[in-house]
Design a protein around this motif. Sequence first.
Motif, short mmCIF file in Angstrom:
data_model
loop_
_atom_site.label_atom_id
_atom_site.label_comp_id
_atom_site.label_asym_id
_atom_site.label_seq_id
_atom_site.Cartn_x
_atom_site.Cartn_y
_atom_site.Cartn_z
N ALA A 273 -5.10 8.52 -4.16
CA ALA A 273 -4.19 7.37 -4.19
C ALA A 273 -4.70 6.25 -3.27
N GLU A 274 -5.17 6.64 -2.09
CA GLU A 274 -5.72 5.64 -1.15
C GLU A 274 -6.94 4.95 -1.76
N ASN A 275 -7.77 5.72 -2.44
CA ASN A 275 -8.96 5.16 -3.07
C ASN A 275 -8.59 4.19 -4.19
N PHE B 296 -3.33 12.45 -2.15
CA PHE B 296 -3.23 11.31 -1.22
C PHE B 296 -4.55 10.55 -1.10
N ARG C 33 0.82 -1.22 0.00
CA ARG C 33 0.00 0.00 0.00
C ARG C 33 0.86 1.27 0.00
N ASP C 34 1.79 1.36 0.92
CA ASP C 34 2.59 2.58 1.04
C ASP C 34 3.39 2.85 -0.22
N SER D 171 -6.67 13.61 -10.18
CA SER D 171 -7.14 14.24 -8.94
C SER D 171 -8.34 15.15 -9.18
N ASN E 170 -0.24 18.28 -5.93
CA ASN E 170 -1.32 17.75 -5.11
C ASN E 170 -2.36 18.80 -4.73
N VAL F 265 0.87 4.09 -2.91
CA VAL F 265 0.42 5.46 -2.60
C VAL F 265 1.54 6.46 -2.84
N VAL G 115 -5.91 2.34 -4.29
CA VAL G 115 -5.48 1.11 -3.63
C VAL G 115 -6.69 0.25 -3.25
N LEU H 25 2.06 7.14 -6.54
CA LEU H 25 0.99 7.96 -7.10
C LEU H 25 1.11 9.41 -6.63
N VAL H 26 1.36 9.60 -5.33
CA VAL H 26 1.44 10.96 -4.78
C VAL H 26 2.61 11.74 -5.38
#
Length: 303
Positions: A47-49, A44, A30-31, A266, A232, A34, A51, A37-38
């Motif tokens: 990116a979490e979504n 962020f 995951r990290d 984004s 971002n 993320v 994943v 992507l970030v």
Amino acid sequence: MFERFKKGLERIIEFLSTSELDEATIEKYRDDIVFTLVENDVAFIVAENIVEDLKRKVEGLRVERFSEKRRLIRRLLREVLLELFLYAGKLDLIAKAEEKRRKGEPLVVLFVGPNGHGKTTTIAKIAYLLKKRGYSVVIAASDTFRAGAIEQLMEHAKKVGVKVIKQEYGADPAAVAFDAIMHAKSRGIDVVLIDTAGRMQTDVDLMNEMKKIYRVANPDLVIFVGDALTGNDAFDEALKFNEAVPLDGSVLTKMDADAKGGAAISIVYATRKPLIFIGVGQGYEDLKEFDPIEFLDNLGLKE
């Protein structure tokens, strides 16, 4: 184009393909996903979504061969991003203008966005495009705040051959927009493009002023103009503007510069509305219709 992002996605594909392709593997990395992507301008939260969407996609999958894993991961990444763009839909500006012209009414388009993102130049490019397609255009100089804004707009308008409706600096921007709409209706002009002052999404007074312009002009479309180089911040900017006035779509400028590409993802995620055009140069013809398939192909996520 987007070489850095493309290489980052290849790294994701590489390390995911070395393990069993399941939810636990996605979570394990995951990290890494993320971060990749970030660092390529995907916000962020987006990116979490992504994943989480990947985890749902791999649920129940069983793939043994290494080469098949790589191909499958590439396909899944493409599907996750493509679904985002498809959910946002498509906005055909020319079709909207034609629909309004058949009704004998002008298409009114309000442009909003932060300072320095290329709103005025984008309006000139869209005016140029509309004129080439046979539509008459008038521009409302509703940026009565920034010094030189009216002169800049008039210079662009002169070059593309369209009229500008203006008042003095300090005048009510909503009144300027209203005058332009009345001018278009009385003269049978097809499209009204309303330029507005760039404003930070945190400036309460200017955001309220934008809401007033929206109420008075009652536009058919509200278009957010974002900058591909803002990183971002693009997510928060688009989100706050969409909360203030309902956006119908976006234009992303400076995609020809050293843009990483993530801002496109984004902005669409923040607004749930389509990215209509991207700016790919300084010329008036350098406005390109955004194609999600081409975008994903450029990221190396070809089918």
